[in-house]
Design an enzyme around this catalytic site. Structure first.
Site, PDB file in Angstrom:
ATOM      1  N   ASP A   1     170.672  51.574   9.665  1.00  0.00           N
ATOM      2  CA  ASP A   1     170.122  50.431  10.408  1.00  0.00           C
ATOM      3  C   ASP A   1     170.190  50.658  11.918  1.00  0.00           C
ATOM      4  O   ASP A   1     171.092  51.323  12.415  1.00  0.00           O
ATOM      5  CB  ASP A   1     170.904  49.160  10.021  1.00  0.00           C
ATOM      6  CG  ASP A   1     170.186  47.896  10.459  1.00  0.00           C
ATOM      7  OD1 ASP A   1     168.960  47.951  10.671  1.00  0.00           O
ATOM      8  OD2 ASP A   1     170.849  46.858  10.594  1.00  0.00           O
TER       9      ASP A   1
ATOM     10  N   HIS B   1     162.060  54.852  14.278  1.00  0.00           N
ATOM     11  CA  HIS B   1     162.023  55.264  12.864  1.00  0.00           C
ATOM     12  C   HIS B   1     161.901  56.782  12.756  1.00  0.00           C
ATOM     13  O   HIS B   1     162.506  57.401  11.888  1.00  0.00           O
ATOM     14  CB  HIS B   1     160.877  54.567  12.133  1.00  0.00           C
ATOM     15  CG  HIS B   1     161.057  53.081  12.015  1.00  0.00           C
ATOM     16  ND1 HIS B   1     162.249  52.515  11.605  1.00  0.00           N
ATOM     17  CD2 HIS B   1     160.211  52.047  12.270  1.00  0.00           C
ATOM     18  CE1 HIS B   1     162.121  51.195  11.601  1.00  0.00           C
ATOM     19  NE2 HIS B   1     160.896  50.887  12.009  1.00  0.00           N
TER      20      HIS B   1
ATOM     21  N   LEU C   1     173.752  68.743  -4.025  1.00  0.00           N
ATOM     22  CA  LEU C   1     173.863  67.351  -3.552  1.00  0.00           C
ATOM     23  C   LEU C   1     172.801  66.530  -4.258  1.00  0.00           C
ATOM     24  O   LEU C   1     171.682  66.996  -4.441  1.00  0.00           O
ATOM     25  CB  LEU C   1     173.611  67.284  -2.030  1.00  0.00           C
ATOM     26  CG  LEU C   1     173.542  65.882  -1.420  1.00  0.00           C
ATOM     27  CD1 LEU C   1     174.942  65.280  -1.287  1.00  0.00           C
ATOM     28  CD2 LEU C   1     172.871  65.899  -0.046  1.00  0.00           C
TER      29      LEU C   1
END
Ligand code: IPE
Ligand code: IPE
Ligand code: MG
Length: 239
Positions: A12, A29, A123
């Site tokens: 965020d 972004h 991962l």
């Protein structure tokens, strides 16, 4: 040091990062995607096996159309540009969220990423996209209700474990650590079921400024927590 196998991050603060620099939100972004790349690269070396990132919530549709379209575009760009590298580095991509609510081209791209990387093991990168905890729980309840209605299972057979198996995260362990950047102190509908006993770390930095050091610090913070799961700390258990 105890390292969590699964770390989940609420990425965020992209908009505020951009605003502080006099830039459009899109620039924030874009910088956020760069922070995500760095985090994915750092995670295996820090002992993390599962990394979940909150990329677009089921409530983010309420943003202006242009921003929603920018975020959809960035996801497509991320998959197109990074999929080969992710695959090469042994990253398995998993998507959680309501895929049915996405445009077919995005859905296809996400399916392709999941299929290609299915057997990778270094991962697991779980991307929460068009994800909302309540929506996920409702969809799981519907699945189970249909199974009960068709006589496939008995309602008494629905345990918490069985319910968890109907969630998008079916074969993914619960996150032990949830990190949120940007200084907000809330979950915003993220992993409501799965984070029941997660340790929470809130950082003041905006997501684009998040680095390997922030992640390492959060892991150190986690290692110092006493996790009790409703029980007693070992020193308080009478012998
Ligand atoms: C997080 O940054 C990215 C998404 C929610 C998609 P924000 O866009 O929420 O940035 P702020 O919170 O407005 O600064
Ligand atoms: C949460 O951030 C969603 C993502 C990071 C994708 P928001 O910016 O949407 O959350 P609120 O509106 O501050 O609660
Ligand atoms: Mg925000």
């Amino acid at each position: 040091m105890t390292t969590p196998a699964h770390v989940a991050i609420i990425m965020d603060g992209n908009g505020r990062w951009a605003k502080a620099r006099g830039l459009p939100r899109l620039a924030g972004h874009r910088a956020g995607v760069e922070a995500l790349r760095k985090t994915v690269r750092a995670a295996p070396g820090l002992g993390i096996s599962y990394l979940t990132v909150y990329a677009f919530s089921s409530e983010n549709w309420s943003r202006p159309k242009s921003e929603v379209s920018d975020l959809m575009g960035l996801l497509k760009l991320f998959i197109r540009r990074d999929l080969a590298e992710l695959h090469q580095n042994g990253v398995r991509v998993r998507i959680i969220g309501d895929k049915a609510g996405l445009q077919p081209d995005i859905r296809d791209l996400l399916d392709e990423a999941e299929q290609l990387t299915l057997h990778n093991r270094s991962l697991t990168l779980v991307i929460a996209f068009n994800y909302g905890g309540r929506d996920e729980i409702v969809r799981a309840a519907r699945k189970l209700a249909a199974a009960v209605a068709s006589g496939e299972i008995d309602s008494d057979a629905i345990t918490a474990e069985r319910f968890a198996g109907a969630l998008d995260t079916a074969d993914i362990p619960d996150p032990e650590l949830v990190i949120r950047t940007s200084g907000e102190l809330r979950l915003s509908n993220f992993l409501l079921w799965q984070a029941a006993y997660a340790e929470l770390v809130f950082l003041p930095c905006y997501w684009p400024d998040f680095s390997r050091e922030h992640l390492a610090d959060a892991l150190r913070d986690f290692a110092g927590r006493e996790r009790r799961f409703g029980g007693l700390a070992p020193q308080n258990v009478a012998l």
